[in-house]
Design an enzyme around this catalytic site. Structure first.
Site, short mmCIF file in Angstrom:
data_model
loop_
_atom_site.label_atom_id
_atom_site.label_comp_id
_atom_site.label_asym_id
_atom_site.label_seq_id
_atom_site.Cartn_x
_atom_site.Cartn_y
_atom_site.Cartn_z
N ASP A 1 -8.95 5.60 0.70
CA ASP A 1 -10.21 5.70 1.76
C ASP A 1 -10.61 6.94 1.54
O ASP A 1 -11.46 8.03 2.18
CB ASP A 1 -10.56 5.12 3.07
CG ASP A 1 -9.05 5.62 3.90
OD1 ASP A 1 -8.51 6.97 3.03
OD2 ASP A 1 -8.27 5.68 5.08
N HIS B 1 -7.63 6.20 7.89
CA HIS B 1 -7.31 7.30 8.46
C HIS B 1 -7.68 7.92 9.23
O HIS B 1 -8.10 9.31 9.50
CB HIS B 1 -7.94 7.82 7.30
CG HIS B 1 -7.65 9.49 6.58
ND1 HIS B 1 -7.54 8.82 5.14
CD2 HIS B 1 -7.86 9.92 6.93
CE1 HIS B 1 -7.36 10.05 4.81
NE2 HIS B 1 -6.85 11.19 5.63
N GLY C 1 -2.01 4.17 12.81
CA GLY C 1 -3.87 4.72 13.77
C GLY C 1 -3.41 3.89 14.91
O GLY C 1 -4.10 2.79 15.08
N TYR D 1 -3.31 11.47 -4.16
CA TYR D 1 -4.11 10.96 -3.91
C TYR D 1 -4.60 10.62 -5.84
O TYR D 1 -3.80 11.76 -6.24
CB TYR D 1 -5.71 11.86 -3.96
CG TYR D 1 -5.56 12.35 -2.25
CD1 TYR D 1 -6.59 10.98 -1.64
CD2 TYR D 1 -5.16 12.92 -1.33
CE1 TYR D 1 -6.13 11.12 0.01
CE2 TYR D 1 -4.91 12.88 0.45
CZ TYR D 1 -5.53 12.42 0.73
OH TYR D 1 -5.60 12.41 2.35
#
Lengths: 348, 348, 348, 348
Positions: B158, B243, B275, B130
């Site tokens: 995100d 996410h 995902g 990040y």
């Protein structure tokens, strides 16, 4: 318990078959989505029934590859019938003969082709095969089948490898020791664990063609592209099939795939369908969408599990009665009156 | 209990992990609609399998950013692996190496980058980060990762704020005291409670670019507009991700978003997706729709929870076997034969 | 029990309220299809979130009819708040004031307008009314409301007759004797059993207009035709509402009707919506589809039932936090960045 | 137990009727898909209600074939009312008369036409018949009905053969010995087991026409093609019906079929519908889609089962109240204001 519809036979089989046998017959690949979709897809089709047509004299006979059958439902090739009933495929052959319909005997039978033939010498029998890596195997099987009066060859093309059926893996499924793959005794032992040859391709159709004068039907087609290839390679018929949802999961329901295959074939060869047939009106829908005949797999096994030859006849008779009634209530007195005008896809 | 498919590992993990750890891994934001949609969306895609293609020699290897992996499934970045297995990310790194695939290590690891690297020195490792408000944090992490042989940076975009995961709030989730965020020790303590910087914007990509020669992959893109911006800002790859449904609930399933991202990118950079992958055929669908590779999150954690490095290898091996089988049954012998012709969206 | 989301308050209210009161608040007309659709329709809308936008400084304030509120969620008019909490509407008024938002007081309050006004003198309050057969009733109510500083009139137009709420019929619902319809004491007793006048028509808007200088908002519009008529008759705002599914069952969910009303209104007046709001992201969806503000009905009552004024503040604060987080994760730092690009209707 | 809506009567009947009688009334053909779809299809239709219309004076009367009825709901022909209540069809006739609506008496009544007529001499009665193989049967029935003041003939055309109702087969359903098919005594015994003649066709309409001056209504039409044929053969009305889902399963819900029939008929004859009506708003939907009147089957039997004539009046009164309320809340003060603008098909 009265046997009123096919679900009654299913419930009986689930209750009385050994778990390993039931699981094997019931199995679908992976999440069983296609196995279940085969059934659900029929329920999304609606009839457009016509009234005030003379249906006092009903004729539900049809012909497949020129042979008349009493109604457009045959027995799909499934393996290991002795798991369902001691007499195995011999009972199946007798029941099909008694009901005057077609039985597609599987290479993976627990009775030999010779026994099946002897059980119903004058019955309409087709023979299902794989092209094994050792070409001697299919060559010999084809010759035996032809000699025994089987009237067509059904080549399964959707089993390059065996699908992943979770319950079979968990159960460690294997044939009980007293049952034999009778068609593959002796020299062919090797074939028992790997049915097909993943290198088989369209050219092998020509090779198969060269072995026999029997009509060749290709089983396992789901797309217009493959339907076109099948016609071009000279097959006499196509069975739209997803192997009862036991091979690649999440392929379309066969009744949905039938529409595109029929469209691609444009009447050049006969098209059949299997998978998901559970009542007579399902047969009517398949015919309305262009199938010449349907084949039943699991319901035949449930019939065997119930009472052998007699039980399978019960299953066929129920389907026959339901099919005739559906036709009549939809306003059709014979097969030629069935057409696409009879159905529509439900909005839901 | 036989471990036959990924659901078996999920059931094991749910049974044996401490509730707080299970809840943390399982959590989705708000009503968990997107978390569940990620899985359901795959089930609405149907295969159009082709028959009679030579699939006797299967090659399922692929390359991502030029590095070969044994099959197109890598390990997505997830935090806190010690919650699943004592050796945490070190086991993960070893399993990925053993299976010859890519592991994206998370900033929020319970092992330090140095430990991860030492556990699998020659493994293909990428590093997820990040951009923290204190730019010294990502700058130092990038330099460490580059020095340790991580081969790409994966920037998560995100998580401007952390999504609302109700169970975590109810449980008062926090890392057990004996586990540490090893990458953020000492001077970086402050980062532990607020991972990202909500003021980060596209220009920060240029800043990140200026720090390193490693390829930059952007993770968390769901729209064509952002995909276009990512390409224009010079990233080398995009991971279509929501996410795991843990951030904004009710965004599209990633497999649905993949279609529009692939369309927008037009091959200019590699596109990946994570995902909802639960079986090998899901991988095949993602590739058919344009993904170069998929990444698994929760299934990797279930594998760790089952047996650490060995359990994760089991998970990967099952996915690999299922993927190879799906490809073969769909008629593809290698990755290059996979394409959009292989799938269609179900009517239902 | 931690109060994490609005469902927690619902569960509390269901558990602790007397059955007759719970049933009354929960009731929908007939089969409750629209009541439930109000909620389900939100779940069919998907976000298209944008990444890497600076959302470090969030501003979620908005204005309705020129008055600023802290976030775009107000309290919809519902009756009989003393059924939920002893202090009834006085608590509601205080909570709305504390959270700096708008409270629409119902004619069918168990506190008088004067009491509500006194409880939150400087709060933003609107007054909801019906046009009773005896025009003296609404006339007097309008004059009282205007004198007490209510800043708008909300005319309910969907209650020509009361909908059929089966549970209320079964329970023989009636207000407990110690509660009074305080706004309708004395001369207006007659109004208590029949709220509206079924002969009311569009011309009565002009009559209402003649009574007051307050803005008139019309509540209960569901079609583009009526939206156009409302604008032409000079109202200042429209609340798209189906009375929480308590009047005509099987009308559209309000979030679906909102789309066509917003389209018809073309910005000429403000459009609001109520019904089905259960989390902050629902508010974001309503705003993306053109609502200026939403109003909550049952969730406010659950908050009251939990802890009166304090409980309602909890409900509003949770919605506020969730709304702010949703906005940020969708990439919007203030209300003006919200628009139709942010959402799409799900295929399912 | 308060009787608030029609489901209450259904629950009562299910609880108190003998299982064989309940099963017979509840039965659908095969999988009962169409029986259930009849109800579900109504729930997919949404109202577009209009506000601020003067609905203070409601007029819900209508006319069918020139006769006024108190509201557009009549009693569909169903057999064997003595299974529900000792006085059977006599109670039905009295209740219909008391509520000033139309009762279509079935050939398969357990009371004779003469008894039905005597029970409600001035009631609006129609007579339902089949064309039996022995044409003397319908001929005599038509003459009796005409002489007894029945005002129309309703020809059922969807029962060439009886549908397969599994529960009836399992139960071995037959009428208890003390009940008689009173219309078919003596010479007509033969008709009792086979109601229709499967050879009946459109030309028989002309034959029926030649027997009587009564209007002929055709019941059981589901397609535009048959609707066109019905009009061309000179019938005065069409009842869109699938026999309550008791004949061919998986035909469309009647409310869906109504749309295409109304479109084909273009106002040349009156169109009615039966099947699936469970609340007053269903009636409103049917009228909005072009039906002149609806007929209820099972709900009438539930009313009889509850309290005979009085119970059926309760059912009709509830429907009447609900219908009036729905109309008012949708903004219609009389039948002529109902039209297609009032409804839309739900996306789901």
């Amino acid at each position: 318990m009265a046997m009123v519809c096919l679900s009654d036979f299913e419930a009986y089989a689930k209750k009385y078959l050994p778990k390993m046998a039931w699981d094997y017959f019931a199995a679908g690949a992976d999440d069983c989505i296609t196995r279940d979709e085969n059934i659900l897809a029929y329920k999304r089709i609606r009839f457009r029934p016509r009234m005030l047509r003379d249906v006092s004299v009903m004729d539900i006979r049809t012909k497949i590859l020129g042979s008349e059958i009493s109604f457009p439902v045959g027995i799909a090739p499934t393996g290991f019938h002795q798991l369902a009933w001691p007499d195995g495929e011999k009972s199946t052959a007798r029941a099909a003969r008694a009901m005057n319909t077609c039985y597609i005997a599987s290479t993976y039978s627990t009775s030999a082709l010779e026994e099946i033939s002897a059980a119903a010498p004058d019955g309409l029998r087709w023979f299902q095969l794989y092209i094994h890596r050792n070409r001697a195997v299919p060559q010999q099987l084809v010759q035996r089948a032809e000699a025994l009066g089987f009237q067509a060859l059904v080549l399964s093309v959707d089993l390059a490898y065996t699908g992943k059926r979770r319950d079979d893996v968990r159960n460690g499924f294997r044939l009980p020791p007293h049952m034999k793959l009778k068609n593959l005794e002796g020299a062919f032992e090797v074939c028992k664990t790997s049915p097909g040859d993943p290198s088989v391709s369209w050219n092998d159709i020509y090779w198969l063609r060269s072995l026999t004068r029997l009509p060749i039907i290709i089983k396992g087609i789901l797309t217009r592209e493959d339907a076109e290839l099948a016609v071009r390679h000279g097959v006499q018929g196509i069975i739209v099939s997803n192997h009862g949802g036991r091979q690649l999961d999440e392929v379309p329901a066969t009744i949905d795939a039938l529409v595109e295959v029929v469209e691609a074939v444009r009447g050049r060869v006969e098209v059949y369908v299997d998978g998901g047939i559970r009542k007579g009106s399902d047969v009517l829908k398949a015919l309305a969408l262009g199938a010449k005949c349907v084949f039943i797999g699991r319901p035949a096994l449930w019939g065997l599990a119930y009472k052998g030859e007699e039980g399978l006849q019960d299953v066929l008779r129920i389907l026959q009665d339901e099919f005739r009634l559906s036709m009549a209530l939809a306003g059709c007195a014979n097969i030629s009156e069935i057409g696409p005008h009879l159905v529509q896809f439900s909005k839901l």
